[in-house]
Design a protein around this motif. Structure first.
Motif, PDB file in Angstrom:
ATOM      1  N   LEU A  47       0.722  -1.068   0.297  1.00 23.33           N
ATOM      2  CA  LEU A  47      -0.171   0.167   0.058  1.00 23.33           C
ATOM      3  C   LEU A  47       0.479   1.433  -0.269  1.00 23.33           C
ATOM      4  CD1 LEU A  47      -2.866  -0.538   2.780  1.00 23.33           C
ATOM      5  CD2 LEU A  47      -2.639  -1.027  -0.011  1.00 23.33           C
ATOM      6  N   SER A  48       0.264   2.159  -0.919  1.00 26.75           N
ATOM      7  CA  SER A  48       1.063   3.344  -1.029  1.00 26.75           C
ATOM      8  C   SER A  48       1.564   4.325   0.048  1.00 26.75           C
ATOM      9  CB  SER A  48       0.960   4.185  -1.946  1.00 26.75           C
ATOM     10  OG  SER A  48      -0.355   5.199  -2.266  1.00 26.75           O
ATOM     11  N   GLU A  49       2.311   5.164   0.432  1.00 24.64           N
ATOM     12  CA  GLU A  49       1.577   6.244   1.539  1.00 24.64           C
ATOM     13  C   GLU A  49       0.349   6.868   1.283  1.00 24.64           C
ATOM     14  OE1 GLU A  49       4.967   8.421   1.699  1.00 24.64           O
ATOM     15  OE2 GLU A  49       6.913   6.569   2.474  1.00 24.64           O
ATOM     16  N   ILE A  50       0.072   7.207   0.287  1.00 25.75           N
ATOM     17  CA  ILE A  50      -1.331   7.810   0.089  1.00 25.75           C
ATOM     18  C   ILE A  50      -2.123   7.134   0.519  1.00 25.75           C
ATOM     19  CG2 ILE A  50      -2.730   8.481  -1.868  1.00 25.75           C
ATOM     20  CD1 ILE A  50      -0.693   9.384  -3.554  1.00 25.75           C
ATOM     21  N   GLN A  51      -2.488   5.557   0.194  1.00 24.10           N
ATOM     22  CA  GLN A  51      -3.728   5.130   1.085  1.00 24.10           C
ATOM     23  C   GLN A  51      -3.439   5.317   2.232  1.00 24.10           C
ATOM     24  OE1 GLN A  51      -2.290   1.255  -1.276  1.00 24.10           O
ATOM     25  NE2 GLN A  51      -4.457   1.721  -2.496  1.00 24.10           N
ATOM     26  N   TRP A  52      -2.180   5.086   3.038  1.00 23.71           N
ATOM     27  CA  TRP A  52      -2.557   4.966   4.479  1.00 23.71           C
ATOM     28  C   TRP A  52      -3.228   6.092   4.921  1.00 23.71           C
ATOM     29  CZ3 TRP A  52      -2.171   0.517   6.748  1.00 23.71           C
ATOM     30  CH2 TRP A  52      -1.112  -0.307   6.338  1.00 23.71           C
ATOM     31  N   ALA A  53      -2.411   7.778   4.265  1.00 25.22           N
ATOM     32  CA  ALA A  53      -3.187   8.667   4.598  1.00 25.22           C
ATOM     33  C   ALA A  53      -4.809   8.490   4.720  1.00 25.22           C
ATOM     34  CB  ALA A  53      -2.449   9.623   3.742  1.00 25.22           C
ATOM     35  N   ALA A  54      -5.069   8.405   3.377  1.00 20.96           N
ATOM     36  CA  ALA A  54      -6.490   7.811   3.158  1.00 20.96           C
ATOM     37  C   ALA A  54      -6.984   7.268   4.247  1.00 20.96           C
ATOM     38  CB  ALA A  54      -6.925   6.875   1.452  1.00 20.96           C
ATOM     39  N   PHE A  55      -6.295   5.944   4.781  1.00 25.85           N
ATOM     40  CA  PHE A  55      -7.537   5.806   5.751  1.00 25.85           C
ATOM     41  C   PHE A  55      -7.524   6.471   7.531  1.00 25.85           C
ATOM     42  CE2 PHE A  55      -5.525   0.862   4.736  1.00 25.85           C
ATOM     43  CZ  PHE A  55      -6.443   1.314   3.346  1.00 25.85           C
TER      44      PHE A  55
ATOM     45  N   VAL B 293     -13.784  12.303  -0.711  1.00 27.39           N
ATOM     46  CA  VAL B 293     -12.186  12.368  -0.667  1.00 27.39           C
ATOM     47  C   VAL B 293     -10.505  11.653  -0.312  1.00 27.39           C
ATOM     48  CG1 VAL B 293     -10.306  13.452  -0.069  1.00 27.39           C
ATOM     49  CG2 VAL B 293     -12.596  14.930  -0.250  1.00 27.39           C
ATOM     50  N   ALA B 294     -11.105  10.443   0.821  1.00 29.30           N
ATOM     51  CA  ALA B 294     -10.722  10.040   1.324  1.00 29.30           C
ATOM     52  C   ALA B 294     -10.674   8.631   0.182  1.00 29.30           C
ATOM     53  CB  ALA B 294     -11.041   9.139   3.144  1.00 29.30           C
ATOM     54  N   VAL B 295     -11.755   7.877   0.494  1.00 33.01           N
ATOM     55  CA  VAL B 295     -11.870   6.715  -1.286  1.00 33.01           C
ATOM     56  C   VAL B 295     -11.380   7.336  -2.093  1.00 33.01           C
ATOM     57  CG1 VAL B 295     -13.132   5.665  -2.345  1.00 33.01           C
ATOM     58  CG2 VAL B 295     -14.444   6.479  -0.058  1.00 33.01           C
ATOM     59  N   TYR B 296     -11.249   8.773  -2.828  1.00 31.62           N
ATOM     60  CA  TYR B 296     -10.449   8.688  -4.098  1.00 31.62           C
ATOM     61  C   TYR B 296      -9.165   8.594  -3.813  1.00 31.62           C
ATOM     62  CZ  TYR B 296      -8.588  11.643  -7.951  1.00 31.62           C
ATOM     63  OH  TYR B 296      -8.505  12.323  -8.568  1.00 31.62           O
ATOM     64  N   LEU B 297      -7.975   9.097  -2.688  1.00 33.01           N
ATOM     65  CA  LEU B 297      -7.239   9.291  -2.728  1.00 33.01           C
ATOM     66  C   LEU B 297      -7.166   7.963  -2.378  1.00 33.01           C
ATOM     67  CD1 LEU B 297      -6.539  12.126  -0.113  1.00 33.01           C
ATOM     68  CD2 LEU B 297      -5.899  12.063  -2.156  1.00 33.01           C
ATOM     69  N   HIS B 298      -7.807   7.087  -2.073  1.00 35.76           N
ATOM     70  CA  HIS B 298      -7.263   5.653  -1.571  1.00 35.76           C
ATOM     71  C   HIS B 298      -6.867   4.641  -3.082  1.00 35.76           C
ATOM     72  CE1 HIS B 298      -7.882   1.052  -1.035  1.00 35.76           C
ATOM     73  NE2 HIS B 298      -7.045   1.327   0.412  1.00 35.76           N
ATOM     74  N   SER B 299      -8.021   5.299  -4.163  1.00 39.55           N
ATOM     75  CA  SER B 299      -8.461   4.913  -4.833  1.00 39.55           C
ATOM     76  C   SER B 299      -6.782   4.874  -5.902  1.00 39.55           C
ATOM     77  CB  SER B 299      -9.799   5.144  -5.937  1.00 39.55           C
ATOM     78  OG  SER B 299      -9.483   6.088  -6.317  1.00 39.55           O
ATOM     79  N   ILE B 300      -6.424   6.223  -5.803  1.00 35.28           N
ATOM     80  CA  ILE B 300      -5.534   6.743  -6.972  1.00 35.28           C
ATOM     81  C   ILE B 300      -4.121   6.404  -6.623  1.00 35.28           C
ATOM     82  CG2 ILE B 300      -7.146   8.686  -7.802  1.00 35.28           C
ATOM     83  CD1 ILE B 300      -5.277  11.057  -6.329  1.00 35.28           C
TER      84      ILE B 300
END
Length: 343
Positions: free
Chosen positions: A166-174, A332-339
């Motif tokens: 998982l990328s850092e963006i995905q962990w931030a999205a969590f 926004v979190a869901v969008y960040l998780h996807s990108i």
């Protein structure tokens, strides 16, 4: 000076014509029929899953009478599994009639293949039972907000079970997702900070863990044999689902079913709810087979907003500022998780 200008112009026109000549005769890249067909399938499944998911919570709440379920929850779950099994068998029968029986669509009962299905079937049983009882503590829009916790459980279990990074963006999205879910549940008109009581949060977290693990495990099963017909895989999953739900009926509602009947308390809304759950389950299986959990994440996010809008008209739900802001943050979190998905 004029000569140089004309010469430069001739060179530009010459280079342009050479570029056109170099491109002439080369085919324009086109999407293959297989890719186009798969894109259409993913789009159709995503739209169907979004509509079914958004109406799922509404139908469960709507099926109540005087604040309680007059029908047996265990028989309703059994009916869902039986309907999904029947749909899978009907789809298989059509394939056998049109294409014949092959190794990939044969309804074999090899132990090494079948033995993996009881685990997700049992997890879905517990998760589906909790799905009914959580509405004693939350409303339909709140339920859709809390359901987004399964994104966290899915992401963590992806990392542990499937070894996917998982990328850092995905962990931030969590983290943003947790903040959004909490914000949406803020209760400014009461002494209690959150609208949902402690029991509701516990149920939501347990459901998220069960849903996440079952989803990741099911995806691993579905994709382990990509050529295997999805209806065969669904059939065995739903057969074990029927078996576990039959045990639940005996343990929880045996006397009521024997005295009042299997379909006691069923209404038109109850039947709609059963069909909704069945079609939603099949759509989720198709997502696991042909796409991934990111598509499911998109559907959950959009369904959350649709549920809130519809609940305003059906149940007089008050769209508070906290809920609106929380829903926005969750989206926004869901969008960040996807990108932020690792390529």
């Amino acid at each position: 000076m004029e000569y140089r200008k004309l010469k430069d112009q001739d060179q530009d026109e010459s280079s342009a014509s050479e570029d056109l000549e170099s491109l002439r005769g080369k085919p324009i890249p086109a999407v293959s029929p297989v890719e186009l067909s798969m894109w259409k399938l993913k789009s159709a499944v995503t739209i169907a899953l979004t509509v079914l998911t958004s109406s799922q919570a509404i139908l469960i709440v709507w099926s109540k009478r005087a604040g309680k379920y007059e029908y047996s929850v265990t028989t309703a779950n059994f009916s869902v599994e039986a309907l999904k099994c029947a749909i899978s068998l009907a789809a298989l029968a059509r394939i056998w009639r049109n294409e014949g029986v092959t190794e990939d669509n044969r309804l074999s009962a090899k132990l090494d293949e079948v033995i993996v299905y009881p685990i997700p079937a049992f997890l879905y049983l517990v998760k589906n039972l909790l799905q009914y009882y959580i509405f004693a503590y939350v409303d339909a829009p709140g339920y859709q907000i809390l359901k987004n916790f399964n994104i966290i459980s899915t992401g963590i279990l992806y990392r542990i079970i499937l070894k996917r990074k998982l990328s850092e963006i995905q962990w931030a999205a969590f983290i943003i997702l947790c903040a959004g879910c909490t914000t949406a549940q803020l209760n400014p008109k009461s002494d209690s900070v959150l609208q949902t009581p402690f029991q509701g949060w516990v149920m939501a977290i347990v459901m998220a863990l069960l849903s996440g693990f079952a989803g990741v495990y099911t995806e691993a099963i579905m994709k382990k044999r990509p050529a295997r017909n999805i209806n065969v895989q669904n059939f065995w999953l739903y057969v074990f689902g029927m078996a576990f739900n039959a045990v639940a009926i005996v343990v929880q509602d045996f006397d009521a079913v024997m005295n009042k009947g299997f379909f006691h308390g069923y209404s038109f809304i109850t039947v709609l709810m059963i069909f909704n759950h069945a079609l939603s389950g099949i759509a989720v299986s198709m997502v696991m087979k042909y796409a991934d959990n990111i598509v499911k994440v998109y559907s959950t996010s959009v369904a959350m907003l649709l549920t809130a809008v519809v609940s305003v008209f059906l149940f007089g739900f008050h769209l508070s500022l906290a809920f609106f802001l929380g829903s926005t943050v969750v989206s926004v979190a869901v969008y960040l998780h996807s990108i932020g998905k690792v390529r």
